[in-house]
Design an enzyme around this catalytic site. Structure first.
Site, PDB file in Angstrom:
ATOM      1  N   PRO A  13       0.794  -1.228   0.000  1.00 13.43           N
ATOM      2  CA  PRO A  13       0.000   0.000   0.000  1.00 13.43           C
ATOM      3  C   PRO A  13       0.831   1.284   0.000  1.00 13.43           C
ATOM      4  CG  PRO A  13      -0.131  -1.101   2.125  1.00 13.43           C
ATOM      5  CD  PRO A  13       0.527  -2.053   1.183  1.00 13.43           C
ATOM      6  N   ASN A  14       0.312   2.248  -0.724  1.00  8.87           N
ATOM      7  CA  ASN A  14       0.871   3.605  -0.825  1.00  8.87           C
ATOM      8  C   ASN A  14       2.133   3.691  -1.682  1.00  8.87           C
ATOM      9  OD1 ASN A  14      -1.116   4.937   0.899  1.00  8.87           O
ATOM     10  ND2 ASN A  14      -0.189   3.738   2.552  1.00  8.87           N
ATOM     11  N   ARG A  21       5.299  10.875  -2.573  1.00  8.81           N
ATOM     12  CA  ARG A  21       5.033  10.523  -1.176  1.00  8.81           C
ATOM     13  C   ARG A  21       6.308  10.666  -0.354  1.00  8.81           C
ATOM     14  NH1 ARG A  21       4.820   4.404   1.202  1.00  8.81           N
ATOM     15  NH2 ARG A  21       4.234   4.979   3.306  1.00  8.81           N
ATOM     16  N   TYR A  26      11.388   8.405   0.876  1.00  9.48           N
ATOM     17  CA  TYR A  26      11.231   7.332  -0.114  1.00  9.48           C
ATOM     18  C   TYR A  26      11.823   7.657  -1.484  1.00  9.48           C
ATOM     19  CZ  TYR A  26       8.083   5.475   3.419  1.00  9.48           C
ATOM     20  OH  TYR A  26       7.561   4.993   4.591  1.00  9.48           O
ATOM     21  N   ASN A  78       7.837  -5.742  -1.109  1.00 15.33           N
ATOM     22  CA  ASN A  78       7.841  -4.628  -0.170  1.00 15.33           C
ATOM     23  C   ASN A  78       6.402  -4.527   0.338  1.00 15.33           C
ATOM     24  OD1 ASN A  78       7.799  -2.297   1.273  1.00 15.33           O
ATOM     25  ND2 ASN A  78       8.960  -1.079  -0.211  1.00 15.33           N
ATOM     26  N   ALA A  81       3.252  -0.866   4.788  1.00 15.23           N
ATOM     27  CA  ALA A  81       2.770  -0.871   6.174  1.00 15.23           C
ATOM     28  C   ALA A  81       2.289  -2.244   6.625  1.00 15.23           C
ATOM     29  CB  ALA A  81       1.653   0.166   6.331  1.00 15.23           C
ATOM     30  N   HIS A  84       4.243  -4.596   9.088  1.00 15.68           N
ATOM     31  CA  HIS A  84       4.221  -4.477  10.547  1.00 15.68           C
ATOM     32  C   HIS A  84       2.912  -4.971  11.159  1.00 15.68           C
ATOM     33  CE1 HIS A  84       7.512  -1.990   9.255  1.00 15.68           C
ATOM     34  NE2 HIS A  84       6.703  -1.119   8.683  1.00 15.68           N
ATOM     35  N   ASP A  91       1.264 -15.662   6.568  1.00 17.30           N
ATOM     36  CA  ASP A  91       0.722 -17.009   6.343  1.00 17.30           C
ATOM     37  C   ASP A  91       0.759 -17.372   4.860  1.00 17.30           C
ATOM     38  OD1 ASP A  91       0.254 -17.350   9.026  1.00 17.30           O
ATOM     39  OD2 ASP A  91      -1.923 -17.122   8.907  1.00 17.30           O
ATOM     40  N   GLU A 102      12.479  -9.692   1.263  1.00 15.97           N
ATOM     41  CA  GLU A 102      11.720  -8.523   1.755  1.00 15.97           C
ATOM     42  C   GLU A 102      12.568  -7.274   1.515  1.00 15.97           C
ATOM     43  OE1 GLU A 102      10.876  -8.989   5.916  1.00 15.97           O
ATOM     44  OE2 GLU A 102      10.257  -6.892   6.170  1.00 15.97           O
ATOM     45  N   HIS A 104      12.700  -2.942   1.785  1.00 12.27           N
ATOM     46  CA  HIS A 104      12.175  -1.640   2.211  1.00 12.27           C
ATOM     47  C   HIS A 104      13.077  -0.552   1.659  1.00 12.27           C
ATOM     48  CE1 HIS A 104       9.365  -3.590   4.839  1.00 12.27           C
ATOM     49  NE2 HIS A 104      10.353  -4.380   5.225  1.00 12.27           N
ATOM     50  N   LEU A 105      12.448   0.467   1.100  1.00 11.48           N
ATOM     51  CA  LEU A 105      13.220   1.587   0.570  1.00 11.48           C
ATOM     52  C   LEU A 105      13.972   2.302   1.687  1.00 11.48           C
ATOM     53  CD1 LEU A 105      10.281   2.733  -1.644  1.00 11.48           C
ATOM     54  CD2 LEU A 105      12.514   2.120  -2.585  1.00 11.48           C
ATOM     55  N   SER A 106      13.285   2.545   2.772  1.00 12.67           N
ATOM     56  CA  SER A 106      13.882   3.264   3.899  1.00 12.67           C
ATOM     57  C   SER A 106      14.490   2.267   4.880  1.00 12.67           C
ATOM     58  CB  SER A 106      12.813   4.098   4.606  1.00 12.67           C
ATOM     59  OG  SER A 106      11.834   3.251   5.209  1.00 12.67           O
ATOM     60  N   ARG A 111      13.765   4.221  12.209  1.00 16.24           N
ATOM     61  CA  ARG A 111      12.534   5.011  12.206  1.00 16.24           C
ATOM     62  C   ARG A 111      11.718   4.677  13.473  1.00 16.24           C
ATOM     63  NH1 ARG A 111       9.743   4.691   6.546  1.00 16.24           N
ATOM     64  NH2 ARG A 111       8.609   6.439   7.490  1.00 16.24           N
ATOM     65  N   ARG A 115       7.894   0.338  13.268  1.00 15.03           N
ATOM     66  CA  ARG A 115       8.411  -0.147  11.978  1.00 15.03           C
ATOM     67  C   ARG A 115       9.529  -1.168  12.162  1.00 15.03           C
ATOM     68  NH1 ARG A 115       5.974   3.326   8.243  1.00 15.03           N
ATOM     69  NH2 ARG A 115       5.631   5.381   9.132  1.00 15.03           N
TER      70      ARG A 115
HETATM   71  C1  DQA Z   1       8.380   0.851   3.654  1.00 13.40           C
HETATM   72  C2  DQA Z   1       8.518   1.068   5.155  1.00 13.40           C
HETATM   73  C3  DQA Z   1       7.178   0.880   5.848  1.00 13.40           C
HETATM   74  O1  DQA Z   1       7.320   1.066   7.253  1.00 13.40           O
HETATM   75  C4  DQA Z   1       6.178   1.875   5.316  1.00 13.40           C
HETATM   76  O2  DQA Z   1       4.918   1.657   5.922  1.00 13.40           O
HETATM   77  C5  DQA Z   1       6.095   1.899   3.851  1.00 13.40           C
HETATM   78  C6  DQA Z   1       7.301   1.713   3.047  1.00 13.40           C
HETATM   79  C7  DQA Z   1       9.688   1.175   2.894  1.00 13.40           C
HETATM   80  O3  DQA Z   1       9.781   0.796   1.750  1.00 13.40           O
HETATM   81  O4  DQA Z   1      10.589   1.825   3.458  1.00 13.40           O
HETATM   82  O5  DQA Z   1       5.024   2.149   3.286  1.00 13.40           O
HETATM   83  O6  DQA Z   1       8.078  -0.510   3.425  1.00 13.40           O
END
Ligand code: DQA
Length: 149
Positions: A13-14, A21, A26, A78, A81, A84, A91, A102, A104-106, A111, A115
Site C-alpha cells: 500500500p501507498n 510521497r 522514499y 515490499n 505498512a 508491521h 501465512d 523482503e 524496504h526503501l527506507s 525510524r 516499523r
Molecule cells: C516501507 C517502510 C514501511 O514502514 C512503510 O509503511 C512503507 C514503506 C519502505 O519501503 O521503506 O510504506 O516498506
C-alpha cells in the site's frame, strides 16, 4: 524461455504514490521508474518479472497464492505498512515454497519503533532495508545468484 527464472515483485500500500510521497524518505523515483529499471536488469539476466502493486491486503495475498502454482521461483516483496501488521501476508508467504526477499526503501530500523517489527521477516530468506530502489536490484541479483548457486 521455458527455463527462464520467473520472479514476482509485489509492492504494498501507498507505494503507488512513490515520487511524491514523502520524497525525503522514499525518494523521487516513481514506481514506474523503479519497475522499468528493474525490468531492464531482469531482461539482461534472463529473468521474467511480474510487477504488481496493491493497496489491498487481500489482493496481495491472492497474488502470493497464485505464485504457488504458476511457476514463480521467487517473490520480492515490499509489503509497506502491512509488514508491521499482517499475519495474513506472513501465512500466505509461508505457503509459498520459493525464495522470498523482503525489501524496504527506507531503513525501517532507524525510524519509529512500530516499523522495527516485521511479520514478513519471519518468512523472508533475506531482508534489505535503507538502500532505496537499489534494494530491489540487490534482491534480484540475490535471487539470480542463488539459482546459479
Ligand atoms: C516501507 C517502510 C514501511 O514502514 C512503510 O509503511 C512503507 C514503506 C519502505 O519501503 O521503506 O510504506 O516498506
Amino acid at each position: 524461455m521455458s527455463d527462464s527464472l520467473k520472479v514476482l515483485v509485489l509492492h504494498g500500500p501507498n507505494l503507488n504514490l512513490l515520487g511524491t510521497r514523502q520524497p525525503d524518505i522514499y525518494g523521487r523515483e516513481t514506481l514506474a521508474d523503479i519497475n522499468a529499471a528493474l525490468t531492464r536488469r531482469a531482461d539482461a539476466a534472463g529473468v521474467t518479472l511480474d510487477h504488481q502493486q496493491s493497496n489491498h491486503e487481500g489482493e496481495l495475498i491472492d497474488a502470493i497464492q497464485a505464485a504457488r502454482t504458476d511457476g514463480t521461483a521467487a517473490i520480492i516483496i515490499n509489503p509497506a505498512a502491512y509488514t508491521h501488521t499482517s499475519v495474513a501476508i506472513l501465512d500466505a508467504l509461508n505457503a509459498f515454497d520459493g525464495t522470498v526477499i523482503e525489501v524496504h526503501l527506507s531503513n525501517v530500523h532507524k525510524r519509529e519503533a512500530f516499523r522495527q517489527h516485521s511479520y514478513v521477516s519471519l518468512r523472508a530468506d533475506g531482508v534489505i532495508a535503507g538502500l532505496g530502489s537499489q534494494g530491489y536490484h540487490a534482491a534480484l541479483d540475490a535471487v539470480v545468484a542463488a539459482r546459479a548457486g
